[in-house]
Write a protein that holds these residues in place. Sequence first.
Motif, mmCIF file in Angstrom:
data_model
loop_
_atom_site.group_PDB
_atom_site.id
_atom_site.type_symbol
_atom_site.label_atom_id
_atom_site.label_comp_id
_atom_site.label_asym_id
_atom_site.label_seq_id
_atom_site.Cartn_x
_atom_site.Cartn_y
_atom_site.Cartn_z
ATOM 1 N N ALA A 75 23.387 47.744 18.514
ATOM 2 C CA ALA A 75 23.051 48.410 17.256
ATOM 3 C C ALA A 75 23.942 49.621 17.016
ATOM 4 C CB ALA A 75 21.582 48.821 17.271
ATOM 5 N N VAL A 76 24.117 50.402 18.066
ATOM 6 C CA VAL A 76 24.923 51.616 17.920
ATOM 7 C C VAL A 76 26.378 51.268 17.592
ATOM 8 C CG1 VAL A 76 25.790 53.671 19.090
ATOM 9 C CG2 VAL A 76 23.444 52.915 19.475
ATOM 10 N N ALA A 103 27.506 59.668 19.394
ATOM 11 C CA ALA A 103 26.401 58.742 19.146
ATOM 12 C C ALA A 103 25.878 58.190 20.467
ATOM 13 C CB ALA A 103 26.861 57.619 18.228
ATOM 14 N N ASP A 121 27.540 48.558 16.405
ATOM 15 C CA ASP A 121 27.584 47.942 15.080
ATOM 16 C C ASP A 121 27.746 48.981 13.989
ATOM 17 O OD1 ASP A 121 27.145 45.078 15.158
ATOM 18 O OD2 ASP A 121 26.046 45.482 13.278
ATOM 19 N N LEU A 122 26.900 49.958 14.066
ATOM 20 C CA LEU A 122 26.914 51.016 13.056
ATOM 21 C C LEU A 122 28.267 51.698 13.009
ATOM 22 C CD1 LEU A 122 24.638 52.588 11.291
ATOM 23 C CD2 LEU A 122 24.990 54.353 13.018
ATOM 24 N N MET A 174 20.272 48.935 23.429
ATOM 25 C CA MET A 174 20.589 49.647 22.200
ATOM 26 C C MET A 174 22.071 49.551 21.851
ATOM 27 S SD MET A 174 17.620 51.472 21.660
ATOM 28 C CE MET A 174 16.764 49.955 22.105
ATOM 29 N N MET A 224 22.208 58.957 22.248
ATOM 30 C CA MET A 224 21.313 57.862 22.637
ATOM 31 C C MET A 224 20.860 58.046 24.085
ATOM 32 S SD MET A 224 20.834 55.911 20.025
ATOM 33 C CE MET A 224 20.004 54.538 20.844
#
Lengths: 213, 213, 213, 213
Positions: free
Chosen positions: B198-199, B175, B201-202, B195, B179
């Motif tokens: 968000a990454v 991931a 977190d996911l 970013m 990115m």
Amino acid sequence: MKRQAPPAAESSATPGAARSSEKYQRILDAAIAVIAENGYFNAPVSRIAELAGVADGTVYLYFKNKEQILMAAIEKALTTFLERARQELQTVDDPKQRLRRLACLHFESLAANRELAVVLQIELRQSAKFLAEFSHRYLVEYFNLIRSIIREGQERGVFRQDVSEKIAANCYFGALDEMVTSWVLSEREYSLPAMADAVVDLLVRGMETRPDV
Amino acid sequence: MKRQAPPAAESSATPGAARSSEKYQRILDAAIAVIAENGYFNAPVSRIAELAGVADGTVYLYFKNKEQILMAAIEKALTTFLERARQELQTVDDPKQRLRRLACLHFESLAANRELAVVLQIELRQSAKFLAEFSHRYLVEYFNLIRSIIREGQERGVFRQDVSEKIAANCYFGALDEMVTSWVLSEREYSLPAMADAVVDLLVRGMETRPDV
Amino acid sequence: MKRQAPPAAESSATPGAARSSEKYQRILDAAIAVIAENGYFNAPVSRIAELAGVADGTVYLYFKNKEQILMAAIEKALTTFLERARQELQTVDDPKQRLRRLACLHFESLAANRELAVVLQIELRQSAKFLAEFSHRYLVEYFNLIRSIIREGQERGVFRQDVSEKIAANCYFGALDEMVTSWVLSEREYSLPAMADAVVDLLVRGMETRPDV
Amino acid sequence: MKRQAPPAAESSATPGAARSSEKYQRILDAAIAVIAENGYFNAPVSRIAELAGVADGTVYLYFKNKEQILMAAIEKALTTFLERARQELQTVDDPKQRLRRLACLHFESLAANRELAVVLQIELRQSAKFLAEFSHRYLVEYFNLIRSIIREGQERGVFRQDVSEKIAANCYFGALDEMVTSWVLSEREYSLPAMADAVVDLLVRGMETRPDV
DNA sequence: AATGAATGAGCGTTCATTCAT
DNA sequence: AATGAATGAACGCTCATTCAT
């Protein structure tokens, strides 16, 4: 893509291989094999021709130049994949299941042809320029497909709204991609498709709205 | 014989000459710049030398061959990164926060040097062999770091046990990697580090044990 | 024309030829010889290199490409000729004598180097584009010289005014040129310079004002 | 065997197939067009075939090889020209007028077909060997014609005896030739035949016996 | 340590020519 | 006679690497 009209049909007099113009395909296959083995820049056109069983010059009857061979191979693989993906996804409704189906297809497609996988995972990225052009032309469609599934999920309330659909798609693709690269580089043989569930699980959990407390 | 003391440490990638020399570094920087611009195979050693302000032959006093320049550049970047990562992570305890911190570092390091990012994301993969060797030698350490954090989380009950630590690490790295690639290829300028949250977190949500229902 | 600084001087250790960079000249000479023998398009750079006693690649240290070798050879020949012509003409005043002197030089220059003559008479005109560019860049100066002599003659009343100076120059040059071509193609060996008087006689008579009746 | 009668006359340049065939002529015309545009060596046979509307292989039914196409094209042009010249000259008696008539024809023939002119003036000289063979086979006849006119003039006392007929012919041809080359290379459009009188005037004056003082 | 001229293997590509149909 | 797919030798040019200085 200027596929010369094949002179008609395979005759009998031809030893071993059929005469005429699955030659295009033979060259493509040979190219993938040679490139997978040595890398694009260490893959002489003459070796591709040799492996395809044609003369050097023949390659240029079917492809404008070396780069176009790689391009054609990749385009075909991606087009085929996307076509199949769209078709299969029609039978699935639930966004989570759709992502799962897509991951399976992704893995299956590449696991079925390791050489192609090598090319796609590795050779594709020989140069920023090449990759950039390629991404914009073909990969973008794959991304759009992923994003549309995620968006759909968000609209249905299955996926969280507070995750950028673009970022989520990147993570999803990146995870799949890394799994494939890992598999390609691994010496140990293992089933790539068997990994699909675990990967999708992780990502879907990351995206889904909590079945609320 | 007026041999100027050829300074100490010589790694595998660095023969006869000094690794610490200023010229060594200039060549490395030049190499990254030229390779980022043109791709490894379109990066003549002579241009690297020119940009570094040394003669062609001088390059070979510091590096065995062209490939070793790329190797050394990458090795250094990764070594530096890992060193810094290990250091910074000492101050963080919570596995989730550690993953977050690592992602920030990953993004910051590459965002700070776009040329290096191009080389790492793209040029690294010129051939399966090259990448394989590289992965086994350097990337594996990064992976081990990630895996150890995840394992720790699992042991503490923060991350689910039913996720293979290896797969989770792959997804996490994949991931982040995607990115970065996305950022490198993008024409629009945007903050990569922004970013990170968000990454992470996911992914963390995908790994964490539900704060139970 | 990017003549690399010759690394210094001829050492003793070199068998036969001097070490360093009359290489430029050797390549030029070899090129003229090979081109004169086979024609520009049938003159492989590798054969030029071989004849010059250098490696193929060396040729490209001194010349940007094959065409530039031919260009350089021709340019040098013409520049040398024009320089000499201008110098020698300073000592002659009478227009008729100047034309005569020029014709002698023209013939002598080419007779002295038959291979160069072949190249200039024949290879120069391999393609309309090549010749056109060449004419405009170099030959035009020769023409201007001729025209200026004729004009001078007209102003002095030695040559008729009713002959376009441009046409007269064309005829003059054309006649000389054809004589040279004829000589180049002839198997019989004869002295080209010996023809000068006859040719100039014919043309000058054609141009001169009648010593009035 | 449905062999369509392979029509009569076959010259050296024309094997198996019919010289008079319409295709033969189409190939010839195409060759002149393509060669005039790109030069002989940059004129692929395949492009000639394409322009002629026949298959590549068909060209070789009419011509032994590429060189023979050029040969045949030139031969035909010269043969046609000479035939016409001989015919028209029958109606003129005075040597001066004959030279004038010939120059007009020379200019008119080439002005009427600029592509052919390009080929004759420029492409003809791809190599000393080619030109030499050509000169000896075809141009020599033209020269003989010119020389016979001059000789006649000398015998009649119209032209000076002290000018070598061979040299005079060279000058005459060279002057015409240069005028044509000049016209071919010129960007400005002007009438070539309009130049004939001036050129012939110059040369004839150079050759004629003085209308005595 | 430093230079940079020299090397030469190697590559992508073209195109005249052939030949099975 | 006509086709045009196939051939493969040949060429121009690049560039990683060496080595005499």
